[in-house]
Design an enzyme around this catalytic site. Structure first.
Site, PDB file in Angstrom:
ATOM      1  N   LYS A  18     -78.448   3.413 -23.505  1.00  0.00           N
ATOM      2  CA  LYS A  18     -79.739   2.814 -23.836  1.00  0.00           C
ATOM      3  C   LYS A  18     -79.677   1.291 -23.705  1.00  0.00           C
ATOM      4  O   LYS A  18     -78.658   0.685 -24.051  1.00  0.00           O
ATOM      5  CB  LYS A  18     -80.062   3.207 -25.291  1.00  0.00           C
ATOM      6  CG  LYS A  18     -81.383   2.762 -25.822  1.00  0.00           C
ATOM      7  CD  LYS A  18     -81.546   3.145 -27.300  1.00  0.00           C
ATOM      8  CE  LYS A  18     -80.908   2.129 -28.232  1.00  0.00           C
ATOM      9  NZ  LYS A  18     -81.518   2.044 -29.576  1.00  0.00           N
ATOM     10  N   LYS A  23     -73.307   4.720 -33.845  1.00  0.00           N
ATOM     11  CA  LYS A  23     -73.012   3.348 -34.266  1.00  0.00           C
ATOM     12  C   LYS A  23     -71.662   3.257 -34.952  1.00  0.00           C
ATOM     13  O   LYS A  23     -70.944   2.269 -34.797  1.00  0.00           O
ATOM     14  CB  LYS A  23     -74.094   2.830 -35.229  1.00  0.00           C
ATOM     15  CG  LYS A  23     -75.367   2.380 -34.543  1.00  0.00           C
ATOM     16  CD  LYS A  23     -76.172   1.491 -35.475  1.00  0.00           C
ATOM     17  CE  LYS A  23     -77.474   1.038 -34.820  1.00  0.00           C
ATOM     18  NZ  LYS A  23     -78.315   0.250 -35.712  1.00  0.00           N
ATOM     19  N   LYS A  78     -80.262  -4.381 -27.889  1.00  0.00           N
ATOM     20  CA  LYS A  78     -80.032  -5.783 -28.275  1.00  0.00           C
ATOM     21  C   LYS A  78     -78.579  -6.018 -28.638  1.00  0.00           C
ATOM     22  O   LYS A  78     -78.126  -7.159 -28.632  1.00  0.00           O
ATOM     23  CB  LYS A  78     -80.792  -6.192 -29.535  1.00  0.00           C
ATOM     24  CG  LYS A  78     -81.938  -5.412 -30.006  1.00  0.00           C
ATOM     25  CD  LYS A  78     -82.351  -5.952 -31.385  1.00  0.00           C
ATOM     26  CE  LYS A  78     -83.832  -5.830 -31.503  1.00  0.00           C
ATOM     27  NZ  LYS A  78     -84.225  -4.840 -32.519  1.00  0.00           N
TER      28      LYS A  78
HETATM   29  P1  AMP Z   1     -84.515  -1.412 -32.738  1.00  0.00           P
HETATM   30  O1  AMP Z   1     -84.251  -2.464 -31.726  1.00  0.00           O
HETATM   31  O2  AMP Z   1     -83.398  -0.414 -32.807  1.00  0.00           O
HETATM   32  O3  AMP Z   1     -84.966  -1.931 -34.069  1.00  0.00           O
HETATM   33  O4  AMP Z   1     -85.744  -0.569 -32.147  1.00  0.00           O
HETATM   34  C1  AMP Z   1     -87.087  -0.941 -32.352  1.00  0.00           C
HETATM   35  C2  AMP Z   1     -88.027  -0.026 -31.597  1.00  0.00           C
HETATM   36  O5  AMP Z   1     -87.797  -0.163 -30.183  1.00  0.00           O
HETATM   37  C3  AMP Z   1     -87.839   1.461 -31.907  1.00  0.00           C
HETATM   38  O6  AMP Z   1     -89.101   2.092 -31.872  1.00  0.00           O
HETATM   39  C4  AMP Z   1     -86.987   1.947 -30.776  1.00  0.00           C
HETATM   40  O7  AMP Z   1     -87.150   3.315 -30.531  1.00  0.00           O
HETATM   41  C5  AMP Z   1     -87.502   1.098 -29.620  1.00  0.00           C
HETATM   42  N1  AMP Z   1     -86.450   0.922 -28.609  1.00  0.00           N
HETATM   43  C6  AMP Z   1     -85.276   0.273 -28.780  1.00  0.00           C
HETATM   44  N2  AMP Z   1     -84.541   0.295 -27.655  1.00  0.00           N
HETATM   45  C7  AMP Z   1     -85.287   0.984 -26.748  1.00  0.00           C
HETATM   46  C8  AMP Z   1     -85.081   1.355 -25.374  1.00  0.00           C
HETATM   47  N3  AMP Z   1     -83.963   1.020 -24.729  1.00  0.00           N
HETATM   48  N4  AMP Z   1     -86.052   2.058 -24.749  1.00  0.00           N
HETATM   49  C9  AMP Z   1     -87.199   2.394 -25.392  1.00  0.00           C
HETATM   50  N5  AMP Z   1     -87.444   2.080 -26.680  1.00  0.00           N
HETATM   51  C10 AMP Z   1     -86.514   1.387 -27.358  1.00  0.00           C
END
Ligand code: AMP
Ligand code: TRP
Length: 340
Positions: A201, A118, A204
């Site tokens: 990956k 990041k 968002k």
């Molecule tokens: P975040 O959006 O970073 O707060 O992620 C929230 C949850 O979603 C966490 O458990 C991440 O590991 C999961 N996550 C986020 N992006 C992905 C992705 N591209 N594939 C699988 N899991 C994801």
């Protein structure tokens, strides 16, 4: 689940920092729902304090926190079965976070790959919060003595750090107070990749909206994004080994498997020999059929924000009831005088 002397309890969180994506859904929220329905105590958080580690417009943060709550509900989380709340309403997270900052070693933090990704070359300009965030995440989990943490692949290192922090606290203070929580990384799509670049990956925060499917996208948008997803000119093989070196193709197979609840092996056997011109419409139909009802329900729930706020407030009260006595014990263990 493995044996531990601690009562099984599930905790996980998602940042309200952007639109919830298909990656969040397949990697995290679907697991949250399964665990909720397996009868264990489940606590799911919207981690707004994590979100502000990078700049968030205050109005957007408020809206996205409520949207994430709506997504949790629309995907099947039930406030009668799970505790649902936003992190900032329970002060124990920040308070335990400070204590854990004093347990965590700088050397451990310097190994966190997500910070490096990041921050990139701009580490000097990042907030101290972004650097310290894995220790706050440890506090989120340990404030409830949670034993199981469903997450996507990218959060594995942070849950492992949480285990190190729990261990060091127990060791330094000669107690067996915190459990060592286990990451639960399951399903066919623990790492959903960008639709534009199979080596990145799905996120968002990707500047390109075409790189991801958002849970509130309408049917036409979902179909268009899948139609335009990057692929290669080869037909699909009949086994996964032959997808090595074809990350975009592999990603679409995993997404199909994740949504349909099949294994990637079963999917590839079913679609062997198809060109993407055939496979993509199948995937688009599956995704639309599955995701449209969720999006509709999210829109409906967003029509009554006061009900969402009521659910979050109630969840926060129940979360605080669990976390406050644990925090009080931590303060006693550490040697803080408590006289009020
Ligand atoms: P975040 O959006 O970073 O707060 O992620 C929230 C949850 O979603 C966490 O458990 C991440 O590991 C999961 N996550 C986020 N992006 C992905 C992705 N591209 N594939 C699988 N899991 C994801
Ligand atoms: N750091 C996680 C992410 O970005 C979100 C998170 C914060 C979390 N606290 C947590 C996940 C506690 C699981 C448990 O995805």
């Amino acid at each position: 689940m493995t044996d531990t002397p601690f009562t099984p309890r599930v905790f996980s969180g998602i940042q309200p920092s952007g639109n919830l994506t298909l990656g969040n859904y397949l990697g995290a929220v679907r697991r949250f729902v399964e665990m909720q329905n397996s009868g264990i105590e489940t606590i799911y958080c919207m981690v707004d304090m994590h979100a502000i580690t990078v700049w968030q417009d205050p109005g957007d943060l408020r809206r996205r926190t409520r949207e994430l709550a709506a997504a949790y509900l629309a995907c099947g989380l039930d406030p009668k079965k799970s505790i649902l709340f936003n992190q900032s309403q329970v002060p124990a997270h920040a308070e335990l976070g400070w204590v854990l900052n004093c347990v965590t070693r700088l050397g451990w933090m310097n190994r966190m790959t997500q910070f490096k990704d990041k921050a990139g070359k701009n580490a000097e300009k990042m907030s101290l919060g972004l650097y310290a965030y894995p220790s706050l995440m440890a506090a989120d989990i340990l404030a409830y003595k949670a034993t199981h943490v469903p997450v996507g692949e990218d959060q594995k290192q942070h849950v492992e750090l949480t285990r190190d922090i729990a261990n060091k606290f127990n060791h330094d203070y000669k107690v067996n107070f915190f459990p060592e929580p286990e990451p639960i990384i399951e399903g066919a799509a623990t790492r959903v990749m960008s639709l534009r670049d199979g080596s990145k990956k799905m996120s968002k925060s990707d500047p390109s909206d075409m790189s991801r499917i958002n849970m509130m996208d309408d049917a036409d948008t979902i179909a268009k994004k899948i139609r335009k997803a990057k692929t290669d000119p080869e037909p699909l093989p009949d086994n996964l080994d032959d997808l090595a070196g074809r990350p975009e193709a592999r990603n679409l197979i995993n997404i199909y498997a994740g949504i349909s609840g099949q294994t990637p092996e079963a999917v590839i056997a079913e679609v062997a020999g198809q060109q993407f011109g055939q496979f993509k419409p199948l995937l688009a139909d599956l995704a639309v059929a599955h995701l449209s009802p969720i999006a509709n329900e999210m829109h409906r729930l967003m029509g009554d924000v006061s009900e969402i706020d009521r659910i979050l407030g109630d969840g926060a009260n129940r979360a605080a009831e669990i976390a406050e006595p644990i925090l009080a014990e931590v303060f006693d263990i550490v040697g803080f005088v408590r006289s009020r």
